[in-house]
Design an enzyme around this catalytic site. Sequence first.
Site, PDB file in Angstrom:
ATOM      1  N   LYS A  41      10.308 -80.977  87.315  1.00  0.00           N
ATOM      2  CA  LYS A  41      11.349 -81.041  88.335  1.00  0.00           C
ATOM      3  C   LYS A  41      10.676 -81.184  89.688  1.00  0.00           C
ATOM      4  CE  LYS A  41      12.869 -78.406  90.911  1.00  0.00           C
ATOM      5  NZ  LYS A  41      12.690 -78.161  92.411  1.00  0.00           N
ATOM      6  N   THR A  78       5.837 -79.432  95.806  1.00  0.00           N
ATOM      7  CA  THR A  78       6.839 -78.473  95.372  1.00  0.00           C
ATOM      8  C   THR A  78       7.479 -78.989  94.112  1.00  0.00           C
ATOM      9  OG1 THR A  78       8.774 -77.248  95.897  1.00  0.00           O
ATOM     10  CG2 THR A  78       8.701 -79.405  96.749  1.00  0.00           C
ATOM     11  N   ASN A  92      18.766 -81.686 103.093  1.00  0.00           N
ATOM     12  CA  ASN A  92      18.043 -80.478 103.475  1.00  0.00           C
ATOM     13  C   ASN A  92      18.756 -79.670 104.559  1.00  0.00           C
ATOM     14  OD1 ASN A  92      15.308 -80.205 102.009  1.00  0.00           O
ATOM     15  ND2 ASN A  92      15.569 -82.389 102.363  1.00  0.00           N
TER      16      ASN A  92
END
Length: 407
Positions: free
Chosen positions: A179, A190, A402
């Site tokens: 992911k 990340t 975001n």
Amino acid sequence: MKIIKTGGVTTPVGFKAGGINCGIKSNGKSDLAIIYSEVPGATALLTTTNQVKAAPILWCKEVIVNPYKQAVVVNSGNANACTGEPGTAAVKLTADKMGEALGLQSADVLVASTGVIGVALPVEKILAGIDALVPKLGNTLENGELAAKAILTTDTVMKTIAVEVDIQGKPVKIGGMAKGSGMIHPNMATMLSFVTTDVNIEPALLQKLLKETAVDTYNMISVDGDTSTNDMVTVISNGMAGNSKLEENTPDYEIFKEAFVYVHKTLAKKIIRDGEGATKFVEVEVFGTKTKDDARAMAKSVITSNLVKTALFGEDANWGRVLCALGYSGVAFDPLKVSLVFSSQAGMITLLSDGVPIAFDEDEAKKVLSEKEINISVELNEGDEKAVAWGCDLSYEYVKINGDYRS
């Protein structure tokens, strides 16, 4: 190497998986995944370079001292990062519950989390979820896909891969799921990546191979220049393929290594293709450097440049931004030797040749950059080394995603 188009973590022999919604995500999407090996497996682990590490990362780094593991439990929707002692306790409770449910020791279990940072983990939901999910674990393709979907956050698609190679007449399989979509940056982006394999290999050699592989795969991708608190790549190898133990510098090892690198590179590139708000997949190739590290540094410098990324979003052949990014990469080179090319399925334009700008047709350049996949090729003419990095453009949608993430 045979590519198994519909494979994943349950493709290798002896692995089960599954995923459900345990209530962390209020939208009802799955948020808890488990991978389980029928026998303990040699395990390799890489984690984030961020000094601020989430509680599950600290747990994994502690228990990997014994490099044989049998299960991984992953939640999405909450990172359990920056959560203090309660976060640490939640990880221990999770590992204890997994051990109880599967008949394992807590230290046999790796724990991973992904999601919002700084929010207390509702561990009671995870504990109940483990009880509900363990009986549903299976080795089918569907079981693997359920796990792959349960680890997603802002991702728009699941990311899986599986391959098969012949080792000593035995079919050896490697499967994986990952992911990642935002907060992606070189040196462990990340992201979470979980790879299973039934090959027989010592943990020390598997760790060495994973570390070498990450340098030119996960550490060469970037979406936005942010490195998370929860990044983790792990590989469990249970040896159930039945081959004799792999030895380094042998033909069998090289066959396995090629497939292993392919799996991790494919997962890394799938993360970039699903970059938050991305409209373009960008490959940067740097040739002709004095050292491999020089090539890596320069390719990463270009792929992480916001000015390059926004120019590509605007389909503007502003090649000066590329040269500028090369210039602040920290690598010494002669700009008068540099050649630069943009290309895509729509064609190729040379923008700089041996330091001399080449006049180009703006309409043709726009056509080349209008494609979904763009290649930037840089020739330094300083040596014989090269490297490749992968990234994406930076769009309005990235800001929107975001800006709204916590809500």
